[in-house]
Design a protein around this motif. Sequence first.
Motif, PDB file in Angstrom:
ATOM      1  N   ASP A 262      -9.471  20.137 -31.977  1.00  0.00           N
ATOM      2  CA  ASP A 262      -8.240  20.254 -32.770  1.00  0.00           C
ATOM      3  C   ASP A 262      -7.056  19.541 -32.138  1.00  0.00           C
ATOM      4  OD1 ASP A 262      -9.402  21.852 -34.831  1.00  0.00           O
ATOM      5  OD2 ASP A 262      -9.224  23.597 -33.521  1.00  0.00           O
ATOM      6  N   SER A 263      -7.175  19.140 -30.872  1.00  0.00           N
ATOM      7  CA  SER A 263      -6.122  18.334 -30.263  1.00  0.00           C
ATOM      8  C   SER A 263      -6.519  16.858 -30.317  1.00  0.00           C
ATOM      9  CB  SER A 263      -5.860  18.791 -28.829  1.00  0.00           C
ATOM     10  OG  SER A 263      -5.298  20.092 -28.833  1.00  0.00           O
ATOM     11  N   ARG A 264      -5.641  16.001 -29.793  1.00  0.00           N
ATOM     12  CA  ARG A 264      -5.861  14.578 -30.017  1.00  0.00           C
ATOM     13  C   ARG A 264      -5.292  13.776 -28.854  1.00  0.00           C
ATOM     14  NH1 ARG A 264      -3.780  12.501 -35.809  1.00  0.00           N
ATOM     15  NH2 ARG A 264      -5.110  14.197 -36.522  1.00  0.00           N
ATOM     16  N   ILE A 265      -5.899  12.611 -28.598  1.00  0.00           N
ATOM     17  CA  ILE A 265      -5.352  11.661 -27.636  1.00  0.00           C
ATOM     18  C   ILE A 265      -5.151  10.323 -28.318  1.00  0.00           C
ATOM     19  CG2 ILE A 265      -7.657  11.024 -26.767  1.00  0.00           C
ATOM     20  CD1 ILE A 265      -6.283  10.590 -24.006  1.00  0.00           C
ATOM     21  N   ASN A 266      -3.995   9.716 -28.122  1.00  0.00           N
ATOM     22  CA  ASN A 266      -3.721   8.362 -28.598  1.00  0.00           C
ATOM     23  C   ASN A 266      -3.416   7.508 -27.380  1.00  0.00           C
ATOM     24  OD1 ASN A 266      -4.053   8.773 -31.372  1.00  0.00           O
ATOM     25  ND2 ASN A 266      -1.979   9.566 -31.594  1.00  0.00           N
ATOM     26  N   ALA A 267      -4.454   6.966 -26.781  1.00  0.00           N
ATOM     27  CA  ALA A 267      -4.328   6.097 -25.613  1.00  0.00           C
ATOM     28  C   ALA A 267      -4.682   4.692 -26.055  1.00  0.00           C
ATOM     29  CB  ALA A 267      -5.243   6.570 -24.491  1.00  0.00           C
ATOM     30  N   VAL A 268      -3.698   3.917 -26.436  1.00  0.00           N
ATOM     31  CA  VAL A 268      -3.918   2.584 -26.987  1.00  0.00           C
ATOM     32  C   VAL A 268      -3.185   1.574 -26.113  1.00  0.00           C
ATOM     33  CG1 VAL A 268      -3.716   1.077 -28.989  1.00  0.00           C
ATOM     34  CG2 VAL A 268      -4.141   3.527 -29.301  1.00  0.00           C
ATOM     35  N   GLY A 269      -3.933   0.898 -25.240  1.00  0.00           N
ATOM     36  CA  GLY A 269      -3.367  -0.177 -24.449  1.00  0.00           C
ATOM     37  C   GLY A 269      -3.463  -1.491 -25.189  1.00  0.00           C
TER      38      GLY A 269
ATOM     39  N   ALA B  60       0.409  21.693 -24.265  1.00  0.00           N
ATOM     40  CA  ALA B  60       0.277  22.520 -25.463  1.00  0.00           C
ATOM     41  C   ALA B  60       1.208  22.078 -26.582  1.00  0.00           C
ATOM     42  CB  ALA B  60       0.537  23.991 -25.126  1.00  0.00           C
ATOM     43  N   PHE B  61       1.884  20.944 -26.405  1.00  0.00           N
ATOM     44  CA  PHE B  61       2.747  20.398 -27.454  1.00  0.00           C
ATOM     45  C   PHE B  61       2.703  18.882 -27.359  1.00  0.00           C
ATOM     46  CE2 PHE B  61       5.179  21.523 -23.715  1.00  0.00           C
ATOM     47  CZ  PHE B  61       5.833  20.361 -23.396  1.00  0.00           C
ATOM     48  N   ASN B  62       3.124  18.198 -28.419  1.00  0.00           N
ATOM     49  CA  ASN B  62       3.055  16.734 -28.444  1.00  0.00           C
ATOM     50  C   ASN B  62       3.805  16.137 -27.258  1.00  0.00           C
ATOM     51  OD1 ASN B  62       1.659  17.051 -30.795  1.00  0.00           O
ATOM     52  ND2 ASN B  62       3.261  16.261 -32.140  1.00  0.00           N
ATOM     53  N   THR B  63       3.131  15.224 -26.552  1.00  0.00           N
ATOM     54  CA  THR B  63       3.646  14.685 -25.293  1.00  0.00           C
ATOM     55  C   THR B  63       3.406  13.187 -25.234  1.00  0.00           C
ATOM     56  OG1 THR B  63       3.196  16.781 -24.159  1.00  0.00           O
ATOM     57  CG2 THR B  63       3.453  14.826 -22.770  1.00  0.00           C
TER      58      THR B  63
ATOM     59  N   LEU C  65      -2.935  13.638 -12.201  1.00  0.00           N
ATOM     60  CA  LEU C  65      -3.588  14.826 -12.759  1.00  0.00           C
ATOM     61  C   LEU C  65      -4.001  15.743 -11.614  1.00  0.00           C
ATOM     62  CD1 LEU C  65      -5.951  13.065 -15.335  1.00  0.00           C
ATOM     63  CD2 LEU C  65      -3.624  13.908 -15.728  1.00  0.00           C
ATOM     64  N   MET C  66      -3.546  16.990 -11.658  1.00  0.00           N
ATOM     65  CA  MET C  66      -3.868  17.964 -10.625  1.00  0.00           C
ATOM     66  C   MET C  66      -4.807  19.009 -11.217  1.00  0.00           C
ATOM     67  SD  MET C  66      -2.101  16.751  -8.097  1.00  0.00           S
ATOM     68  CE  MET C  66      -2.216  18.103  -6.912  1.00  0.00           C
ATOM     69  N   GLY C  67      -6.088  18.957 -10.858  1.00  0.00           N
ATOM     70  CA  GLY C  67      -7.056  19.897 -11.395  1.00  0.00           C
ATOM     71  C   GLY C  67      -7.394  19.582 -12.834  1.00  0.00           C
ATOM     72  N   GLN C  68      -7.892  20.571 -13.569  1.00  0.00           N
ATOM     73  CA  GLN C  68      -8.275  20.391 -14.971  1.00  0.00           C
ATOM     74  C   GLN C  68      -7.042  20.487 -15.852  1.00  0.00           C
ATOM     75  OE1 GLN C  68     -11.625  22.709 -16.370  1.00  0.00           O
ATOM     76  NE2 GLN C  68     -10.856  22.705 -18.463  1.00  0.00           N
ATOM     77  N   ILE C  69      -6.734  19.412 -16.549  1.00  0.00           N
ATOM     78  CA  ILE C  69      -5.589  19.376 -17.455  1.00  0.00           C
ATOM     79  C   ILE C  69      -6.121  19.396 -18.881  1.00  0.00           C
ATOM     80  CG2 ILE C  69      -3.554  18.110 -18.187  1.00  0.00           C
ATOM     81  CD1 ILE C  69      -3.429  19.259 -15.319  1.00  0.00           C
ATOM     82  N   ASP C  70      -5.805  20.463 -19.621  1.00  0.00           N
ATOM     83  CA  ASP C  70      -6.272  20.618 -20.993  1.00  0.00           C
ATOM     84  C   ASP C  70      -5.171  20.243 -21.975  1.00  0.00           C
ATOM     85  OD1 ASP C  70      -9.049  22.155 -21.022  1.00  0.00           O
ATOM     86  OD2 ASP C  70      -7.850  22.975 -19.384  1.00  0.00           O
ATOM     87  N   VAL C  71      -5.515  19.413 -22.963  1.00  0.00           N
ATOM     88  CA  VAL C  71      -4.647  19.178 -24.110  1.00  0.00           C
ATOM     89  C   VAL C  71      -5.133  20.116 -25.195  1.00  0.00           C
ATOM     90  CG1 VAL C  71      -3.762  17.482 -25.747  1.00  0.00           C
ATOM     91  CG2 VAL C  71      -4.335  16.780 -23.421  1.00  0.00           C
ATOM     92  N   MET C  72      -4.294  21.041 -25.627  1.00  0.00           N
ATOM     93  CA  MET C  72      -4.767  22.155 -26.447  1.00  0.00           C
ATOM     94  C   MET C  72      -3.727  22.533 -27.507  1.00  0.00           C
ATOM     95  SD  MET C  72      -4.451  24.819 -23.256  1.00  0.00           S
ATOM     96  CE  MET C  72      -5.325  26.137 -24.057  1.00  0.00           C
ATOM     97  N   ASN C  73      -4.068  23.531 -28.308  1.00  0.00           N
ATOM     98  CA  ASN C  73      -3.168  24.044 -29.351  1.00  0.00           C
ATOM     99  C   ASN C  73      -2.735  22.965 -30.339  1.00  0.00           C
ATOM    100  OD1 ASN C  73      -3.345  26.488 -28.068  1.00  0.00           O
ATOM    101  ND2 ASN C  73      -1.326  26.385 -27.115  1.00  0.00           N
ATOM    102  N   SER C  74      -3.675  22.068 -30.690  1.00  0.00           N
ATOM    103  CA  SER C  74      -3.444  20.994 -31.660  1.00  0.00           C
ATOM    104  C   SER C  74      -2.395  19.991 -31.206  1.00  0.00           C
ATOM    105  CB  SER C  74      -3.046  21.574 -33.034  1.00  0.00           C
ATOM    106  OG  SER C  74      -4.065  22.402 -33.541  1.00  0.00           O
TER     107      SER C  74
ATOM    108  N   ILE D 232      -0.884  16.543 -29.422  1.00  0.00           N
ATOM    109  CA  ILE D 232      -1.263  15.138 -29.359  1.00  0.00           C
ATOM    110  C   ILE D 232      -0.682  14.545 -28.079  1.00  0.00           C
ATOM    111  CG2 ILE D 232      -1.107  12.871 -30.453  1.00  0.00           C
ATOM    112  CD1 ILE D 232      -0.749  14.292 -33.126  1.00  0.00           C
ATOM    113  N   LEU D 233      -1.539  13.979 -27.240  1.00  0.00           N
ATOM    114  CA  LEU D 233      -1.109  13.268 -26.043  1.00  0.00           C
ATOM    115  C   LEU D 233      -1.108  11.778 -26.347  1.00  0.00           C
ATOM    116  CD1 LEU D 233      -0.392  12.975 -23.039  1.00  0.00           C
ATOM    117  CD2 LEU D 233      -2.849  13.024 -22.539  1.00  0.00           C
ATOM    118  N   THR D 234       0.057  11.156 -26.270  1.00  0.00           N
ATOM    119  CA  THR D 234       0.201   9.720 -26.503  1.00  0.00           C
ATOM    120  C   THR D 234       0.488   9.028 -25.179  1.00  0.00           C
ATOM    121  OG1 THR D 234       1.044  10.102 -28.733  1.00  0.00           O
ATOM    122  CG2 THR D 234       1.493   7.950 -27.741  1.00  0.00           C
ATOM    123  N   ILE D 235      -0.223   7.929 -24.908  1.00  0.00           N
ATOM    124  CA  ILE D 235      -0.066   7.205 -23.655  1.00  0.00           C
ATOM    125  C   ILE D 235       0.305   5.761 -23.973  1.00  0.00           C
ATOM    126  CG2 ILE D 235      -1.143   6.566 -21.470  1.00  0.00           C
ATOM    127  CD1 ILE D 235      -3.113   8.855 -21.846  1.00  0.00           C
ATOM    128  N   GLN D 236       1.396   5.295 -23.414  1.00  0.00           N
ATOM    129  CA  GLN D 236       1.866   3.939 -23.688  1.00  0.00           C
ATOM    130  C   GLN D 236       0.982   2.884 -23.018  1.00  0.00           C
ATOM    131  OE1 GLN D 236       5.947   3.613 -22.424  1.00  0.00           O
ATOM    132  NE2 GLN D 236       6.743   4.339 -24.392  1.00  0.00           N
TER     133      GLN D 236
END
Length: 864
Positions: free
Chosen positions: A544-551, A496-499, A509-518, A520-524
């Motif tokens: 309204d949330s976002r993923i930045n997964a850039v390999g 629920a916060f930038n991670t 990942l254990m079960g359904q993991i929601d990225v929410m509340n605007s 941003i999930l960033t993955i190195q």
Amino acid sequence: MLYKFSCIINFIFFISSPIYAQFFVKEPYIGGLANPEWTNNWTEFAPEQAEYKSDNVKTIEGFISTNTKWVRANTYLIKGQVYVSNQATLYIEPGTIIKGDFATKGTLIVTQGSRIHAAGSETRPIIFTSSQAANNRRNGDWGGLVIMGRSLVNTKTGKQTIAALTNKNFNTYGGDIPNDDSGILKYVRIEFAGAKLINNTALNGLALAGVGKETEIDYVQISHSQEDSYELYGGTAQLKHVISYKSYEDDFDMHFGYNGNLQFGLVYRLKLKDYIQGYGVEATSYDQFENFNMKDFTSAKLSNFTFITQEEQKSEKTPIFKPCVHLSKNVKFEMHNSIVLGGFSSAIHFETQDLEKPIESKEILMTYNTFMGCFAAISKGINVKKDFNTWFIDQTPSNKYFKSHESIIVEDAFGNIPKFKTIDNNLSSSANYDWLDKKDEFGIEQKIEFKALKYESAKFIGAFGSQNWMEGWTNFDPQNSDYPIENTVYITDPIAFNTIWTNNNTYILMGQIDVMNSAILTIQPGTVIKGDYDTKASLVIRPDSRINAVGTVDEPIIFTSTQSIGNRKAGDWAGIIIAGNDKVNTTDFKMNYTDVKTEFIFGGTAAEDYSGSFKYVRIEFAGAKTKNENVSGLTFAGVKSINLSHVQVSNCLGTSFEWLGGRCGGKNLVSYHCNDDDFSANYGFGGFVQYALCVRNPLLADAGKANAIESIGTLDEKVNQSPTKGIFSNITIIGPIKNKTTQFNQNYHAAIHIAKNSALSVYNSIVTGFPKGLFIDGLKSEFNASAKILNFKGNAFANIPEPLSISVKSTWAIKAWFDGNNNKVFETLDDIKFKDAFSDSPNPSISNDSKTYTIKSEIFIPAQ
């Protein structure tokens, strides 16, 4: 997936008119340096003192004849002449150190047809340097890097050799492939090269011999070369962001009919005693007139360069340095928006009388350049009669010449470790690009633009041209891949916060993991994420949330199963859902996503909606059923915009890639051995997909009938809802049927199934090995085809028992429509001539004698 909805919506999907995207980028300044400077972080201007690691040394000798990867955990020592041969590719991880052996004058040679993939990064450049210790390194400690391609060379035979190479079976370059691809050099430093080898013949920092224009050369610094920094022996290579620092000889030496472009360059020339000093640029068309084919001259365009000498011109009687640019023997040369600063004897020198003709025809052209502190602006050879100074002033009034360098302020340009930033803005306002020749075969490629994304108008059909874009980051044996288990982090709660997820951890990942509340999930790059088997894990990016997964090519991001090697299977975990606020074809433009444990609403009418970036990512063993249906490997639900490219979905129990409405597109997508559809585009999808591959396992097909591409416009064809109007272009489909004896799952259906008011269009694609080829299913889809809303053009079918199908109640003349739109049906795969489509690591590029080349690729501008 099944959804209940109704009503009407008309999507607006368009591609603008074709535009010309040029090699040269238009900038409002002259010179090679702007603010912020592109030289930051990755360059090194004191390599003599640099401390380079020397542990885990791997000695390399002889031949590299199979695909090989060098990793930054090691230091590589090149002994003698090392040849990358046999069409192998050498991959080098960002941050890797390679040392040329001093005693044996180590040299790395990439031979014709082989490739080097050296893609560093701004913070992790790849470094080629001397094996000598700090403070003991000198120019010419080792040989250098040689790349030999199959592009054009203007000798009578079209070929040439490099005399300094000892193996005469591997010293030839040249050919007839201007678009030849020898790989990539990006964020690379080459230091202390240029050793003299056999017969006192020297190499250079980087020799590009017959290298083609598809080779990417960007952000390269060559320092302290004993000979030329960049040697361009013919070819059509194009260079950007290039630095030559303290070379003993020429910085850029162009001959044998080199025909290419260069932009953004920095040259810093060293003052030498008792040594013949080189030129910033030396250009000539041939070495010996009798060996010249009389047709192809050296022709180069250069823009946004800054040339600086170690000392400024202090005397009006004795020049310190040779000319900056030395032109000879029929060359065609252009220089624009550039700065020459310091003690050069002249900025431009015209050596031979035969240069007068290209000047008259404007094949030698200089605009918007500034020369400062040079002994003279123009000089000429003793046999040249033309007054080039008059030409410089009268014909090109946009150029400026100042006796003193004080006309421009450059922060410490003459220091031993100079600072190059130009801080006088008066010269930056005059940059002009009217000189761009829009007919230049090598400088300009036609592009098609969709919104903010650009898609190529490829000159080939299918997903692959001369380059296999799957190299380096894909994996066709994920079952046996050894993924890390140390530093495990379990993800159990919503995000629920930038991670940021970092590549020194493994995430479960254990079960359904929601990225929410605007959030941003960033993955190195290089991060491994595992979906838990017991809880059928999924990752959901809510609207309204976002993923930045850039390999990266060398460090893709991997989503895989928690199961061990040998125990992984399709459907071990659910998959990834990315949801947005773009339209779907329902009454209120929204839908309820029902196939996960915690449902949510997606879709809408947001004017601006961006879901992030998803690049160089692998998704493996997904497709578990969590509620109603098997989740797809990667789902886009009402996504309007996402930076999507280079994604592979492997061994998915459901569909690999699924679009539910929205208008997001993508490039360079791979679906490998899934059970259901490879690409599913439904419910008002209006995006653009280009360069995609699907490879099927003959034994695996979902009971619900598996297709390569399936598109459904609406759930109920009787309800007047807007159709799906997406476009797929340059797709290669390798179906389950290799030949007439192939045993395959009878649940296989059609390669392309377009149904229930879909108007999905397919262009420039290769379709093979399905029981059915194209199935236009339903009267509304037939109407869309007849009305040219659904287009099917420039496609090749092969090895398909039933190429065309329609509904049993229809009498529509599908064959006449198919034949009239530049499509062809071939009998067998022998007509297609895939290079290696059925191996454990497939390469579905096509050979030069493929019959698909008889089909001209289609350029399309859909109606708005």
